[in-house]
Structures are given as structure tokens and as C-alpha cells.
Enzyme design. Sequence first.
Site, PDB file in Angstrom:
ATOM      1  N   ARG A 257       0.843  -1.203   0.000  1.00 15.96           N
ATOM      2  CA  ARG A 257       0.000   0.000   0.000  1.00 15.96           C
ATOM      3  C   ARG A 257       0.876   1.250   0.000  1.00 15.96           C
ATOM      4  O   ARG A 257       0.542   2.264   0.611  1.00 15.96           O
ATOM      5  CB  ARG A 257      -0.918   0.014   1.205  1.00 15.96           C
ATOM      6  CG  ARG A 257      -0.206  -0.078   2.532  1.00 15.96           C
ATOM      7  CD  ARG A 257      -1.118   0.398   3.604  1.00 15.96           C
ATOM      8  NE  ARG A 257      -0.555   0.113   4.905  1.00 15.96           N
ATOM      9  CZ  ARG A 257      -1.073   0.562   6.014  1.00 15.96           C
ATOM     10  NH1 ARG A 257      -2.146   1.304   5.992  1.00 15.96           N
ATOM     11  NH2 ARG A 257      -0.522   0.275   7.173  1.00 15.96           N
TER      12      ARG A 257
ATOM     13  N   ARG B 185       5.939   9.987   3.117  1.00 16.43           N
ATOM     14  CA  ARG B 185       6.983   9.628   4.089  1.00 16.43           C
ATOM     15  C   ARG B 185       8.350   9.858   3.469  1.00 16.43           C
ATOM     16  O   ARG B 185       8.578   9.566   2.294  1.00 16.43           O
ATOM     17  CB  ARG B 185       6.779   8.158   4.438  1.00 16.43           C
ATOM     18  CG  ARG B 185       7.800   7.581   5.352  1.00 16.43           C
ATOM     19  CD  ARG B 185       7.238   6.394   6.084  1.00 16.43           C
ATOM     20  NE  ARG B 185       7.348   5.156   5.330  1.00 16.43           N
ATOM     21  CZ  ARG B 185       6.960   3.969   5.819  1.00 16.43           C
ATOM     22  NH1 ARG B 185       6.420   3.885   7.016  1.00 16.43           N
ATOM     23  NH2 ARG B 185       7.086   2.881   5.104  1.00 16.43           N
TER      24      ARG B 185
ATOM     25  N   ASP C 176      10.742  -6.970   8.432  1.00 16.71           N
ATOM     26  CA  ASP C 176      10.437  -6.037   7.334  1.00 16.71           C
ATOM     27  C   ASP C 176      10.262  -4.614   7.864  1.00 16.71           C
ATOM     28  O   ASP C 176      10.187  -3.670   7.071  1.00 16.71           O
ATOM     29  CB  ASP C 176       9.169  -6.469   6.583  1.00 16.71           C
ATOM     30  CG  ASP C 176       8.005  -6.744   7.507  1.00 16.71           C
ATOM     31  OD1 ASP C 176       8.139  -7.610   8.385  1.00 16.71           O
ATOM     32  OD2 ASP C 176       6.966  -6.080   7.374  1.00 16.71           O
ATOM     33  N   ASN C 177      10.212  -4.469   9.174  1.00 16.08           N
ATOM     34  CA  ASN C 177      10.078  -3.131   9.751  1.00 16.08           C
ATOM     35  C   ASN C 177      11.362  -2.689  10.436  1.00 16.08           C
ATOM     36  O   ASN C 177      11.338  -1.836  11.319  1.00 16.08           O
ATOM     37  CB  ASN C 177       8.914  -3.101  10.751  1.00 16.08           C
ATOM     38  CG  ASN C 177       7.577  -3.273  10.053  1.00 16.08           C
ATOM     39  OD1 ASN C 177       7.444  -2.954   8.871  1.00 16.08           O
ATOM     40  ND2 ASN C 177       6.591  -3.773  10.759  1.00 16.08           N
TER      41      ASN C 177
END
Length: 489
Positions: A95, A178, A254-255
Site C-alpha cells: 500500500r 513519508r 520487514d520493519n
Amino acid sequence: MSKDMKEAGWNLDNSYGRLPKPFYSTINFNPVRSPELVILNASLAKPLGLDAETLKGEDAVAVFAGNAAPEGSLPLAQAYAGHQFGHFTMLGDGRALLIGEQMTPEGDRFDIQLKGSGRTPYSRGGDGRATLGPMLREYIISEAMHALGIPTTRSLAVVTTGELVIRETELPGAILTRVAASHIRVGTFQYAAQLGTVEDLRALADYTIERHYPTINDAPNRYLSLLQEVIKRQAKLITQWQMVGFIHGVMNTDNMTISGETIDYGPCAFMDIYDPETVFSSIDRQGRYAYGNQPYIGGWNLARFAEALLPLLHDDQEEAVKLAQKEISGFSELYKSNWLAGMRAKLGLFNEEIEDEDLIESLLGIMKEYRADFTNTFRALTFGKLEDTGMFGKKEFDQWYQLWQARLKKQEESKDAAHELMLTANPAVIPRNHRVEEALEAAVEKGDYSVMEKLLNVLSRPYEHSADQTDYCKLPAPTTLPYRTFCGT
Ligand code: AMP
Ligand code: MG
């Protein structure tokens, strides 16, 4: 191209798009109906080389909405994998999309990413969209983290889309712009190791070194150096989180960035009452990502990074494993020394004494027992306002206080110098959950952004200890329900 589009100051490159094909998919925009700018970070626009006034115009808002591309943009979604709560999954920007890398007047490179921009090849069952509350929440907390001096992705703008997004109820859609040093994650390396050839993995590692760690370019084993440098940055980052009571909430691989920036403000929140077991995320039922576990999870994630790098570390895989293990086993010690240094500063200690660890641990133990507020306790100690600690008059605390005073006398620096050090290590304000919620409610329910603007203003100078911050230092009213946060909403 309109005049405004040019004057906005976009100066985009697309180095990520020059990586081998498996690392991304180019994307066609999924335009939204009627984008409206609800917040713009003017102070961030400037160092990016963007003109804040022009960014408020219709053309720029179309960029923030993913309806139009600035010149030089190559919109793409990044592929990555990740261990989510310990389970390996193939993921990717489901997303989000990268519109390009802004080259700043200072010569720095920053990813400009739209979050909530619609479906991509990695969306799986999701709609690719985001809702207003969580995008504003990321804006507030990421900017607060930046002001606290903690490496983080930043937030440039939020636009509403004019469309509804279906969650448990229908909610207003929104897109966050971002800004990040990059979005390369531990999971990007896991993806390369899982799917790609060694050449692809090497291409990613070389790209990462060039972008984030140019000083190790000529190191004898540059991939081992990469591992060492990422371990150092993550040890530092997680220490900084612990120092302010930040709980990330979803430390999946993944973060976790390779640059050492905090990323992905989903279910994160700040701890009020000190308790290492604090968890806010509704889906973290086992407390895997609890406050006190963050350093261990950091080490676990870095071990996954090391595994992904194995083919590059040595031609002989047994040797590669040995090299990786040595580095990974050094993480806890490195973290511990960072943590001790951070805690010493919080207590105004300049030099190192053997008893420091006990002194720190015993304070934390007393704080836990008396359910002391993490931020306010250190602030009270900074100003010598013992009655504000909530522990004043308790035997254990009073004894501890005497030990601390005696310890302060063991250093050459004056009491004033200790106070000054404590001022820089102990913020007055953090984004307290009830304050964040109050700001979000006003914005989302009533379209009133003044509460959020005021909160952002106070959070932008967390170490100031000024009178207008007093209200923001207060604890929430006691409630029967614990505070809960949600992922991916
Ligand atoms: P996160 O929990 O935000 O780190 O997201 C984990 C993964 O789920 C990432 O691959 C996201 O891109 C994906 N994801 C989260 N929300 C959505 C959504 N609404 N639509 C599609 N993919 C999503
Ligand atoms: Mg994520």
C-alpha cells in the site's frame, strides 16, 4: 508541466530503479477522487529543497495523492520479505509506492514514499489504502521521534483522498508522504537471499553500502563490515528507544531498516508507567514486542540479516557462519554498553563506576514496584523534585536516592554539570497516548487540526522543560481499560 510543479523544487533520482528487476515493480498510479491537503511539514520541506508555499497548491497536492508524478519520477513498489511475529513471509509495498529519491541542496538523497496510495503487485488481499487517523498518528509520532533526536523516517504531508476506506466501519481515506534515508530493510535482504541469485544479493549489498555506508567501501571484507555497521546502528537506535520508553510494537524484520532509522509507526506507543512487560499492540498477545524485549528482538532480527548475507561473507559457508555468529553474539554486549551509557546520562553520570549497573537496575526495580511514570520520574530527578516521583518517602527510594547522591560525588563534574547532562537526556514531553488520541479525534471527527498543531508544536521541543509543556506532561486519567493500538489500519 505546470509552473507550480516546477517551482515546488522536486529534484528526483531513481537509483532504486537501477537495481536488478526482482527488487521492485513499476506502478501505474491509482488516482483518488478529490485530494485535500490536511497537514504539511513546512520545516521539513526546506532542507529537502522544496518550497512549502508551492506544496500547498493543487499540483503539489496531486503529487501527494499519487494522482500526478513530478518530473523525474519513476513510481515503483519495493519487493521485500520478512519474519512477521517469527514467521517468514514474502511481502512488498502493498500500500505504498516510492515516487523517487529527492536530491537535496545539501546533496543528500531521501526516499519520497506515498503510503496508502493503492494496490500494487504486493497487495495480496489488501486494498492498498490507508485511513486518516493512522496516517496522522504516524505523522505525529515520527515527528516527535525526530525532535527527540532519534533516527526516524519523517512525515512531509498528509492528504485526504475524498474516498472512503472500508475497515470495520467506513473511514476517510488518506495518504501520508513519508521521507526516509531509504526503505531498505532487513526484509529486503531476506527477499534477495530467498529469491534472487547471489548476484542480486550482491547488487543490493553494494547499493546499500554506497548509499548508507560509503566509508566501508574499501574494507577488506565489505559485506562483513556492512553487518558490523548495521549492528552498531541498530544497537544505538534501540537504546534510544529504551531511553524514552518508545515501544515500536511490530519489530518484524520487514520493519527494521538497514539505515538505522525507526520505520513503520503502526501499533507503536510510548510507555507511561514503567514496566518492561508493557505491550500496546492488540495483536501482540504473547508480548513478543514488549518494551523489555525490544533489545532481544533487535538481536534476533540482526541474526536474520546475517543469515541473508551469508553467501557474501565467505566463499566457504562454514567460515561465513562463523564470521556471522561472532558478530551477532557481540550485539548484546554492544547494546548493553550503549544502554549503560544512556542510563548514566539520564542520571547525570559522566564517568563509569562498577556499581552503576546495580544503581540503575535498582532504580528501575523501585519504579516498577511503585508504578512510577518513566518520563516524569527522570524529569523529577533532573530537577530534584523528589515529591514528583511518586516514590518519595518510600524507604527503598530514599535509600536509593542517598546512593545516587553519593555516586554523583564520585565524579569531578559539578552538580550543575550533572543537571545539564540530565536536561539533554531526559525529555519533558513525549507523545502521550491520551494526548495523541485527543488530537486525532479532533482532526478526524471534527476536522479540527488545531489540537494536533498545538501538540506538534510542544513535541517539537521535548527537552525544553518550559511552562507551556506542563499540561502535556500529565498522565492520563486512570481508566479501567489498558491502552490498545492496532496494525495496518
Ligand atoms: P505493516 O504491518 O504496515 O508493516 O505491513 C505489513 C505488510 O502488509 C506490508 O507488505 C504492507 O504493504 C502490507 N499491507 C498493510 N496494509 C495493507 C493494505 N491495506 N493493502 C495492501 N497491503 C497492505
Ligand atoms: Mg511494514
